[in-house]
Write a protein that holds these residues in place. Structure first.
Motif, mmCIF file in Angstrom:
data_model
loop_
_atom_site.group_PDB
_atom_site.id
_atom_site.type_symbol
_atom_site.label_atom_id
_atom_site.label_comp_id
_atom_site.label_asym_id
_atom_site.label_seq_id
_atom_site.Cartn_x
_atom_site.Cartn_y
_atom_site.Cartn_z
ATOM 1 N N ASP A 172 0.690 -1.065 0.025
ATOM 2 C CA ASP A 172 0.138 0.129 -0.067
ATOM 3 C C ASP A 172 0.825 1.255 0.046
ATOM 4 O OD1 ASP A 172 -2.109 -1.535 -0.127
ATOM 5 O OD2 ASP A 172 -2.790 -1.004 2.067
ATOM 6 N N ALA A 173 2.111 1.235 0.549
ATOM 7 C CA ALA A 173 2.984 2.119 0.467
ATOM 8 C C ALA A 173 3.323 2.762 -0.845
ATOM 9 C CB ALA A 173 4.153 2.281 1.509
ATOM 10 N N ASN A 174 3.521 1.934 -1.757
ATOM 11 C CA ASN A 174 3.820 2.225 -3.036
ATOM 12 C C ASN A 174 2.370 2.718 -4.110
ATOM 13 O OD1 ASN A 174 6.061 1.378 -2.339
ATOM 14 N ND2 ASN A 174 5.798 -0.729 -3.282
ATOM 15 N N ILE A 175 1.364 2.782 -3.360
ATOM 16 C CA ILE A 175 -0.037 3.141 -4.400
ATOM 17 C C ILE A 175 0.236 4.488 -4.863
ATOM 18 C CG2 ILE A 175 -2.355 3.655 -4.208
ATOM 19 C CD1 ILE A 175 -2.722 1.205 -2.419
ATOM 20 N N ALA A 176 0.615 5.512 -4.011
ATOM 21 C CA ALA A 176 0.657 6.781 -4.700
ATOM 22 C C ALA A 176 1.542 7.179 -5.801
ATOM 23 C CB ALA A 176 0.927 8.013 -3.433
ATOM 24 N N GLU A 177 2.842 6.585 -5.605
ATOM 25 C CA GLU A 177 3.896 6.777 -6.648
ATOM 26 C C GLU A 177 3.586 5.951 -7.739
ATOM 27 O OE1 GLU A 177 8.393 5.430 -6.982
ATOM 28 O OE2 GLU A 177 7.739 5.417 -5.097
ATOM 29 N N LEU A 178 2.795 4.789 -7.515
ATOM 30 C CA LEU A 178 2.404 4.174 -8.949
ATOM 31 C C LEU A 178 1.406 4.810 -9.572
ATOM 32 C CD1 LEU A 178 2.748 1.573 -10.512
ATOM 33 C CD2 LEU A 178 1.085 0.559 -8.999
#
Length: 113
Positions: A24-30
């Motif tokens: 979930d920590a990668n969602i914004a960057e993705l």
């Protein structure tokens, strides 16, 4: 849930998966990198809107977020929209300044422009 969603989408010629993450920590960057039309996320707390949803829709208001909570048999589609409002303002220095300082409570005086 992930496998079921991916299998459902895989058979659709007009829908393409442009990114995937298990963290979930990668969602914004993705989302920033791929700029999808839709984001599908898991929903942990029933109908409570995920905090990330508000942030992402603020940054990307054209994107839609589909939140799926399989354990509660619940899916919610989140979207943002711009609400444009208009009200006539007293055509004076006082009316102008009041509108700039307090747009929600600006006095409506003149009905014509």
């Amino acid at each position: 849930m992930r496998d079921l969603v991916l299998a459902t989408i895989a058979d659709q010629p007009d829908i393409e998966v442009v990114g995937e993450t298990q963290n979930d920590a990668n969602i914004a960057e993705l989302v920033d990198t791929t700029r999808p039309d839709f984001l599908i996320i898991s929903l942990d707390q029933g109908e409570a809107r995920p905090e990330l949803c508000g942030f992402l829709l603020g940054q990307y208001p054209k994107m839609k977020v589909l939140a799926v909570a399989p354990q509660e048999n619940c899916t919610i589609l989140y979207s943002a929209f711009i609400d444009i409002r208009a009200k006539r303002v007293e055509n004076s220095e006082k009316g102008l300044l009041n509108s700039l300082r307090n747009p929600e409570t600006a006095e409506i005086r003149s009905r014509t422009c």
